[in-house]
Scaffold this motif. Structure first.
Motif, mmCIF file in Angstrom:
data_model
loop_
_atom_site.group_PDB
_atom_site.id
_atom_site.type_symbol
_atom_site.label_atom_id
_atom_site.label_comp_id
_atom_site.label_asym_id
_atom_site.label_seq_id
_atom_site.Cartn_x
_atom_site.Cartn_y
_atom_site.Cartn_z
ATOM 1 N N THR A 1 -16.835 23.624 -26.548
ATOM 2 C CA THR A 1 -16.880 22.186 -26.778
ATOM 3 C C THR A 1 -17.361 21.448 -25.533
ATOM 4 O OG1 THR A 1 -14.578 21.811 -26.083
ATOM 5 C CG2 THR A 1 -14.947 22.369 -28.390
ATOM 6 N N ARG A 2 -17.912 20.255 -25.765
ATOM 7 C CA ARG A 2 -18.395 19.359 -24.716
ATOM 8 C C ARG A 2 -19.380 20.048 -23.773
ATOM 9 N NH1 ARG A 2 -14.964 14.696 -25.231
ATOM 10 N NH2 ARG A 2 -14.269 14.904 -27.381
ATOM 11 N N THR B 1 -21.404 20.996 -29.186
ATOM 12 C CA THR B 1 -20.683 22.250 -29.357
ATOM 13 C C THR B 1 -21.644 23.411 -29.495
ATOM 14 O OG1 THR B 1 -20.614 21.980 -31.768
ATOM 15 C CG2 THR B 1 -18.721 21.152 -30.522
ATOM 16 N N GLU C 1 -17.843 16.897 -33.969
ATOM 17 C CA GLU C 1 -17.044 17.860 -33.213
ATOM 18 C C GLU C 1 -15.912 18.396 -34.073
ATOM 19 O OE1 GLU C 1 -15.673 17.805 -28.712
ATOM 20 O OE2 GLU C 1 -14.200 16.717 -29.940
ATOM 21 N N ALA D 1 -22.515 16.946 -31.762
ATOM 22 C CA ALA D 1 -21.120 17.298 -31.456
ATOM 23 C C ALA D 1 -20.944 17.825 -30.044
ATOM 24 C CB ALA D 1 -20.638 18.348 -32.445
ATOM 25 N N PHE E 1 -12.131 17.810 -31.596
ATOM 26 C CA PHE E 1 -11.721 19.210 -31.642
ATOM 27 C C PHE E 1 -10.279 19.340 -32.086
ATOM 28 C CE2 PHE E 1 -9.231 22.373 -29.269
ATOM 29 C CZ PHE E 1 -9.627 23.513 -29.960
ATOM 30 N N GLU F 1 -17.492 20.773 -36.734
ATOM 31 C CA GLU F 1 -17.906 22.051 -36.151
ATOM 32 C C GLU F 1 -16.701 22.936 -35.860
ATOM 33 O OE1 GLU F 1 -20.918 23.692 -35.268
ATOM 34 O OE2 GLU F 1 -21.591 22.272 -36.783
ATOM 35 N N THR F 2 -15.600 22.329 -35.459
ATOM 36 C CA THR F 2 -14.376 23.099 -35.211
ATOM 37 C C THR F 2 -13.887 23.749 -36.494
ATOM 38 O OG1 THR F 2 -13.749 21.609 -33.409
ATOM 39 C CG2 THR F 2 -12.012 22.955 -34.375
#
Length: 223
Positions: A47-48, A72, A103, A70, A203, A106-107
């Motif tokens: 992430t990030r 990611t 985000e 996102a 997230f 995607e998680t």
């Protein structure tokens, strides 16, 4: 791994592998972590991510999927496909909330849980929400991403037959206080099924929703 003590047993304990938080990590370390997870057949999520991290991973890890909005990177390994479980809706109040909503989505995808993203249905145009109401009873959890005064989670909570996980965003003018107003609004929601995570924490909202859905019976989700 020297400068990183990777938790390869987290999936055994918690159901899902360790997630990589990108900021502050050299690109080569991110690559090494993902390669190590790959050796154990674990799915990966970063992430990030920065552009440098993204470039390094895409060059080194076959099949890595980058979501620019996102921020990611996701890698699926082993058996393909989604879990046979409940589904998640990610709902964003406005287009400015999209990065945080993506985000979250995607998680959930990384968790192999069915997910659908509904964009731009905030309370400034409440009629936009009406066409989706039937879906609120077909899913195991809803992630509601909203800034400004963050009224949308309370509205969803009045319709949904599942937990609504509010994700406040830092979107808004001066009195929004960088998302603090949105967070307090979600925390004080009158709707009984609304809970709240941290500001811009797509997230965390997605992860909690994915955990709930992965432990529920399979639900239908309209495309």
């Amino acid at each position: 791994m020297g400068d990183c003590d990777l938790d390869l047993l987290r999936e055994d304990r918690c159901g899902f592998p360790e997630v990589v938080y990108g900021p502050g990590k050299p690109p080569e370390l991110v690559v090494r972590i993902l390669e190590r997870q790959g050796e154990f057949g674990q799915d990966s999520l970063v992430t990030r991510v920065t552009q440098q991290q993204q470039d390094a991973v895409l060059a080194a890890i076959p099949g890595a999927i980058c979501n620019q909005v996102a921020r990611t990177i996701r890698v699926s390994r082993g058996i393909e496909g989604e879990r046979d479980c409940g589904a998640v809706l990610v709902v964003s109040a406005g287009s400015s909330d999209l990065a945080v909503a993506e985000e979250a989505a995607e998680t959930v995808r990384w968790m192999r849980v069915p997910v659908r993203l509904i964009q731009d249905v905030g309370v400034a145009g409440p009629h936009r929400l009406q066409q989706h109401i039937a879906e609120f009873r077909q899913v195991a959890a809803i992630v509601c991403v909203a800034g400004m005064e963050a009224a949308l989670p309370s509205v969803l909570g009045g319709y949904a037959a599942c937990p609504v996980i509010g994700v406040p965003t830092s979107v808004g003018y001066g009195a929004s206080l960088g998302g603090l107003t949105a967070m307090l609004s979600m925390l004080t929601s009158c709707a009984s099924g609304v809970v709240c995570v941290n500001i811009d924490a797509g997230f965390k909202g997605g992860y909690v929703a994915g955990m709930i859905a992965s432990r529920t019976a399979k639900a239908s989700l309209r495309a």
